[in-house]
Design an enzyme around this catalytic site. Structure first.
Site, PDB file in Angstrom:
ATOM      1  N   HIS A   1      49.196  63.413   0.300  1.00  0.00           N
ATOM      2  CA  HIS A   1      50.224  64.189  -0.159  1.00  0.00           C
ATOM      3  C   HIS A   1      50.861  65.059   0.785  1.00  0.00           C
ATOM      4  CE1 HIS A   1      52.186  65.673  -4.257  1.00  0.00           C
ATOM      5  NE2 HIS A   1      52.885  65.824  -3.198  1.00  0.00           N
TER       6      HIS A   1
ATOM      7  N   GLU B   1      45.150  63.773  -7.998  1.00  0.00           N
ATOM      8  CA  GLU B   1      44.552  64.273  -6.795  1.00  0.00           C
ATOM      9  C   GLU B   1      43.816  65.494  -6.639  1.00  0.00           C
ATOM     10  OE1 GLU B   1      48.617  65.203  -5.132  1.00  0.00           O
ATOM     11  OE2 GLU B   1      49.392  63.308  -5.214  1.00  0.00           O
TER      12      GLU B   1
ATOM     13  N   ILE C   1      66.203  62.992  -2.793  1.00  0.00           N
ATOM     14  CA  ILE C   1      65.188  62.299  -1.837  1.00  0.00           C
ATOM     15  C   ILE C   1      65.664  60.888  -1.707  1.00  0.00           C
ATOM     16  CG2 ILE C   1      62.823  61.753  -1.390  1.00  0.00           C
ATOM     17  CD1 ILE C   1      62.059  64.298  -2.663  1.00  0.00           C
TER      18      ILE C   1
ATOM     19  N   ALA D   1      56.496  59.930  -4.529  1.00  0.00           N
ATOM     20  CA  ALA D   1      56.989  60.722  -5.624  1.00  0.00           C
ATOM     21  C   ALA D   1      55.910  61.299  -6.452  1.00  0.00           C
ATOM     22  CB  ALA D   1      57.880  59.650  -6.645  1.00  0.00           C
ATOM     23  N   ARG D   2      55.515  60.760  -7.579  1.00  0.00           N
ATOM     24  CA  ARG D   2      54.167  61.099  -8.261  1.00  0.00           C
ATOM     25  C   ARG D   2      53.377  60.135  -8.589  1.00  0.00           C
ATOM     26  NH1 ARG D   2      54.913  65.533  -6.825  1.00  0.00           N
ATOM     27  NH2 ARG D   2      55.523  67.298  -7.928  1.00  0.00           N
TER      28      ARG D   2
END
Length: 306
Positions: A271, A253, A147, A223-224
């Site tokens: 997300h 989340e 990515i 990403a996270r």
């Protein structure tokens, strides 16, 4: 003929891909009824824990609909000889596109301007201040995997200066390597977070990194959530240490910290980075391909290799 039983913790999209899964397999949704399921379909943010694996004695395959495996207990999977597959490459264009969109939204105050118009402030004679060009900024990419490299290519095509940091320097990279996150932040003012999640990258974007990014700086995280220290980020936005942020991922989340909800010029999305029809269809196809290969005894198309 009896269809193989699988446990599905994540839905495949678009709907026709979910129907294909239902047609080819006996799909279970309750882990309590899935003791004899050989495969689990899950998502990157859901993963599969050791405790869940313990309830699945017949498990032989964890098919992740995504590229993140930080929520999968890889050590336990390896101990039990459970294969793990992901859906690499096919979502990279969509995630890179979303990263650029968030940078533009925060950098050009698009969300702020939308609220400004809807509140009637423009009609009442109000004006928004000028904002610096996004494409004139120096871009930094934290995490230079598939990515990150796709995003770098997109940014270079737009004429941007691009630097990156990762676990090691890539000899074939056309972009400038920086030794760590702090060095990267010192060189750029538009920081894209595309690094893998997990303990090694937790809070990699710290208060010090945000300070090094500077008052014109923008952070974009696709990403996270835990890669960025959310509390430090909220403080940096409120204090003007940085200029803005665009966030598609969060620690817990779907719960977003109130400090980020209240922070100025912080664009938030739920997300959605890979949520294009094209990307999700290609991801679902890889999940189906990996399941079919497993049950036919063929090599897995996209095994996670660690």
């Amino acid at each position: 003929m009896t269809r193989p039983r699988i446990l599905s913790l994540a839905d495949l999209k678009p709907q026709d891909m979910a129907w294909r899964l239902e047609n080819d397999y006996e799909v279970l949704r309750d882990i309590e009824a899935a003791a004899n399921a050989e495969a689990v379909v899950t998502a990157g943010n859901l993963g599969l824990s050791a405790a869940q694996m313990a309830r699945l004695p017949a498990l032989r395959l964890i098919a992740v609909n995504g590229v993140g495996v930080d929520a999968v207990d890889l050590a336990e999977a390896a101990r039990r000889g459970i294969a793990v597959t992901t859906t690499p490459d096919v979502l990279s264009p969509a995630v890179a596109e979303m990263a650029l969109a968030l940078a533009l939204a925060a950098g050009r105050q698009i969300a702020v301007a939308d609220r400004f118009v809807r509140a009637g402030r423009w009609a009442a004679g109000g004006k928004l201040g000028l904002s610096p060009s996004v494409l004139e900024r120096r871009a930094g990419i934290l995490g230079y995997g598939r990515i990150g490299r796709r995003l770098a290519q997109m940014l270079r095509d737009l004429g941007m200066d691009v630097s990156y940091t990762s676990r090691r320097e890539r000899s074939d990279a056309p972009d400038r390597f920086c030794a760590d996150a702090l060095a990267l932040a010192e060189r750029c003012d538009l920081l894209f977070v595309t690094a893998a999640g997990g303990a090694e990258t937790r809070h990699l974007v710290s208060a010090d990194v945000l300070a090094a990014l500077g008052p014109q700086g923008i952070v974009v995280n696709v990403a996270r959530g835990p890669v960025v220290d959310a509390a430090a980020l909220a403080d940096a936005l409120v204090s003007g240490t940085i200029a803005g942020a665009g966030l598609d991922v969060f620690d817990d989340e779907p719960n977003v910290p109130q400090a980020l909800l209240d922070a100025p010029n912080c664009v938030l999305t739920p997300h959605l980075a890979s949520a294009t029809v094209e990307a999700r269809r290609a991801m679902a196809q890889l999940v189906l391909d990996n399941l079919a290969a497993h049950f036919a005894g063929r090599p897995l198309p996209t095994p996670h290799r660690g």
